[in-house]
Design a protein around this motif. Structure first.
Motif, PDB file in Angstrom:
ATOM      1  N   VAL A  45       0.859  -1.182   0.000  1.00  0.00           N
ATOM      2  CA  VAL A  45       0.000   0.000   0.000  1.00  0.00           C
ATOM      3  C   VAL A  45       0.890   1.225   0.000  1.00  0.00           C
ATOM      4  O   VAL A  45       2.008   1.204   0.494  1.00  0.00           O
ATOM      5  CB  VAL A  45      -0.971   0.014   1.208  1.00  0.00           C
ATOM      6  N   GLY A  46       0.391   2.295  -0.584  1.00  0.00           N
ATOM      7  CA  GLY A  46       1.198   3.501  -0.746  1.00  0.00           C
ATOM      8  C   GLY A  46       1.161   4.393   0.457  1.00  0.00           C
ATOM      9  O   GLY A  46       0.447   4.137   1.401  1.00  0.00           O
ATOM     10  N   PRO A  47       1.970   5.399   0.401  1.00  0.00           N
ATOM     11  CA  PRO A  47       2.886   5.736  -0.694  1.00  0.00           C
ATOM     12  C   PRO A  47       4.195   4.961  -0.594  1.00  0.00           C
ATOM     13  O   PRO A  47       4.562   4.478   0.468  1.00  0.00           O
ATOM     14  CB  PRO A  47       3.131   7.228  -0.485  1.00  0.00           C
ATOM     15  N   VAL A  48       4.879   4.847  -1.722  1.00  0.00           N
ATOM     16  CA  VAL A  48       6.195   4.206  -1.782  1.00  0.00           C
ATOM     17  C   VAL A  48       7.226   5.325  -1.896  1.00  0.00           C
ATOM     18  O   VAL A  48       7.104   6.202  -2.741  1.00  0.00           O
ATOM     19  CB  VAL A  48       6.294   3.259  -2.997  1.00  0.00           C
ATOM     20  N   HIS A  49       8.231   5.279  -1.014  1.00  0.00           N
ATOM     21  CA  HIS A  49       9.271   6.307  -0.989  1.00  0.00           C
ATOM     22  C   HIS A  49      10.641   5.680  -1.188  1.00  0.00           C
ATOM     23  O   HIS A  49      10.879   4.564  -0.764  1.00  0.00           O
ATOM     24  CB  HIS A  49       9.292   7.044   0.353  1.00  0.00           C
ATOM     25  N   GLY A  50      11.547   6.431  -1.800  1.00  0.00           N
ATOM     26  CA  GLY A  50      12.939   6.005  -1.907  1.00  0.00           C
ATOM     27  C   GLY A  50      13.187   5.050  -3.052  1.00  0.00           C
ATOM     28  O   GLY A  50      12.372   4.865  -3.940  1.00  0.00           O
ATOM     29  N   ALA A  51      14.373   4.427  -2.977  1.00  0.00           N
ATOM     30  CA  ALA A  51      14.799   3.469  -3.996  1.00  0.00           C
ATOM     31  C   ALA A  51      15.579   2.354  -3.304  1.00  0.00           C
ATOM     32  O   ALA A  51      16.157   2.557  -2.237  1.00  0.00           O
ATOM     33  CB  ALA A  51      15.669   4.157  -5.040  1.00  0.00           C
ATOM     34  N   GLY A  52      15.597   1.186  -3.929  1.00  0.00           N
ATOM     35  CA  GLY A  52      16.249   0.022  -3.339  1.00  0.00           C
ATOM     36  C   GLY A  52      17.724   0.191  -3.064  1.00  0.00           C
ATOM     37  O   GLY A  52      18.258  -0.382  -2.131  1.00  0.00           O
ATOM     38  N   TYR A  53      18.410   1.013  -3.868  1.00  0.00           N
ATOM     39  CA  TYR A  53      19.849   1.168  -3.683  1.00  0.00           C
ATOM     40  C   TYR A  53      20.240   2.504  -3.042  1.00  0.00           C
ATOM     41  O   TYR A  53      21.404   2.846  -2.998  1.00  0.00           O
ATOM     42  CB  TYR A  53      20.588   0.979  -5.009  1.00  0.00           C
ATOM     43  N   SER A  54      19.272   3.240  -2.539  1.00  0.00           N
ATOM     44  CA  SER A  54      19.601   4.485  -1.843  1.00  0.00           C
ATOM     45  C   SER A  54      19.995   4.159  -0.402  1.00  0.00           C
ATOM     46  O   SER A  54      19.740   3.063   0.102  1.00  0.00           O
ATOM     47  CB  SER A  54      18.411   5.450  -1.856  1.00  0.00           C
ATOM     48  N   THR A  55      20.610   5.100   0.279  1.00  0.00           N
ATOM     49  CA  THR A  55      21.044   4.856   1.661  1.00  0.00           C
ATOM     50  C   THR A  55      19.867   4.665   2.605  1.00  0.00           C
ATOM     51  O   THR A  55      19.962   3.921   3.564  1.00  0.00           O
ATOM     52  CB  THR A  55      21.926   6.013   2.168  1.00  0.00           C
ATOM     53  N   ARG A  56      18.758   5.329   2.342  1.00  0.00           N
ATOM     54  CA  ARG A  56      17.552   5.175   3.181  1.00  0.00           C
ATOM     55  C   ARG A  56      16.740   3.963   2.790  1.00  0.00           C
ATOM     56  O   ARG A  56      15.899   3.501   3.544  1.00  0.00           O
ATOM     57  CB  ARG A  56      16.689   6.420   3.094  1.00  0.00           C
ATOM     58  N   GLY A  57      16.926   3.464   1.574  1.00  0.00           N
ATOM     59  CA  GLY A  57      16.205   2.292   1.110  1.00  0.00           C
ATOM     60  C   GLY A  57      14.828   2.607   0.558  1.00  0.00           C
ATOM     61  O   GLY A  57      14.385   3.752   0.553  1.00  0.00           O
ATOM     62  N   LEU A  58      14.173   1.587   0.088  1.00  0.00           N
ATOM     63  CA  LEU A  58      12.808   1.675  -0.407  1.00  0.00           C
ATOM     64  C   LEU A  58      11.887   1.493   0.789  1.00  0.00           C
ATOM     65  O   LEU A  58      12.043   0.549   1.554  1.00  0.00           O
ATOM     66  CB  LEU A  58      12.568   0.581  -1.448  1.00  0.00           C
ATOM     67  N   ARG A  59      10.933   2.402   0.962  1.00  0.00           N
ATOM     68  CA  ARG A  59      10.025   2.351   2.108  1.00  0.00           C
ATOM     69  C   ARG A  59       8.584   2.298   1.633  1.00  0.00           C
ATOM     70  O   ARG A  59       8.178   3.076   0.782  1.00  0.00           O
ATOM     71  CB  ARG A  59      10.243   3.556   3.007  1.00  0.00           C
ATOM     72  N   PHE A  60       7.842   1.338   2.200  1.00  0.00           N
ATOM     73  CA  PHE A  60       6.436   1.161   1.848  1.00  0.00           C
ATOM     74  C   PHE A  60       5.749   0.412   2.984  1.00  0.00           C
ATOM     75  O   PHE A  60       6.403  -0.085   3.899  1.00  0.00           O
ATOM     76  CB  PHE A  60       6.294   0.397   0.523  1.00  0.00           C
ATOM     77  N   ASP A  61       4.427   0.340   2.929  1.00  0.00           N
ATOM     78  CA  ASP A  61       3.653  -0.402   3.927  1.00  0.00           C
ATOM     79  C   ASP A  61       3.064  -1.641   3.271  1.00  0.00           C
ATOM     80  O   ASP A  61       2.800  -1.658   2.061  1.00  0.00           O
ATOM     81  CB  ASP A  61       2.527   0.452   4.499  1.00  0.00           C
ATOM     82  N   VAL A  62       2.836  -2.674   4.096  1.00  0.00           N
ATOM     83  CA  VAL A  62       2.256  -3.929   3.629  1.00  0.00           C
ATOM     84  C   VAL A  62       1.071  -4.260   4.524  1.00  0.00           C
ATOM     85  O   VAL A  62       1.142  -4.102   5.745  1.00  0.00           O
ATOM     86  CB  VAL A  62       3.301  -5.071   3.674  1.00  0.00           C
ATOM     87  N   VAL A  63      -0.022  -4.730   3.907  1.00  0.00           N
ATOM     88  CA  VAL A  63      -1.214  -5.160   4.631  1.00  0.00           C
ATOM     89  C   VAL A  63      -1.517  -6.603   4.267  1.00  0.00           C
ATOM     90  O   VAL A  63      -0.982  -7.144   3.295  1.00  0.00           O
ATOM     91  CB  VAL A  63      -2.441  -4.273   4.320  1.00  0.00           C
ATOM     92  N   ASP A  64      -2.400  -7.239   5.043  1.00  0.00           N
ATOM     93  CA  ASP A  64      -2.836  -8.601   4.746  1.00  0.00           C
ATOM     94  C   ASP A  64      -3.502  -8.639   3.375  1.00  0.00           C
ATOM     95  O   ASP A  64      -4.235  -7.724   3.008  1.00  0.00           O
ATOM     96  CB  ASP A  64      -3.839  -9.093   5.780  1.00  0.00           C
TER      97      ASP A  64
END
Length: 122
Positions: A45-64
């Motif tokens: 679920v959104g929003p999705v922030h960042g990128a997989g190779y950035s120092t902060r990483g990819l950030r997102f939420d997950v629900v059932d």
């Protein structure tokens, strides 16, 4: 006697290799109070922030999957991101749940097949 011991040892090794080495798969609603490495299964679920190779990483939420969105878990992930990754996609990712945040293991994010490949409900 030696054959009996060898037989028991062989059965034990077979059991450990098949059942003992599995990582449990949990939904976001099942993570609370669970320690150790798990595979998190859910819907992005959104929003999705960042990128997989950035120092902060990819950030997102997950629900059932198929459940109410009240059991949401924030995820931080580093590594390669599958082409099919987007909001609404079902995913599996390995990692550990710590202090209300799921810290994913590098390069373990996998998207599940899109719903167009599943049979339609009658």
């Amino acid at each position: 006697m030696a054959l009996s011991v060898a037989g028991v040892l062989a059965i034990f090794l077979l059991y450990v290799s098949i059942a003992g080495g599995r990582t449990p798969q949990l939904k976001p609603s099942q993570l609370a109070g669970h320690a150790g490495r798990v595979s998190l299964v859910g819907k992005v679920v959104g929003p999705v922030h960042g990128a997989g190779y950035s120092t902060r990483g990819l950030r997102f939420d997950v629900v059932d999957i198929g459940g109410a969105a009240r059991a949401s878990v924030p995820v931080v992930y580093h590594g390669s991101v599958p082409d099919l990754f987007k909001v609404g996609r079902h995913i599996v990712v390995d990692g550990r749940y710590r202090n209300g945040l799921f810290v994913a293991k590098r390069d373990t994010l996998v998207t599940k097949c899109p719903s167009k490949y599943t049979p339609k409900k009658a």
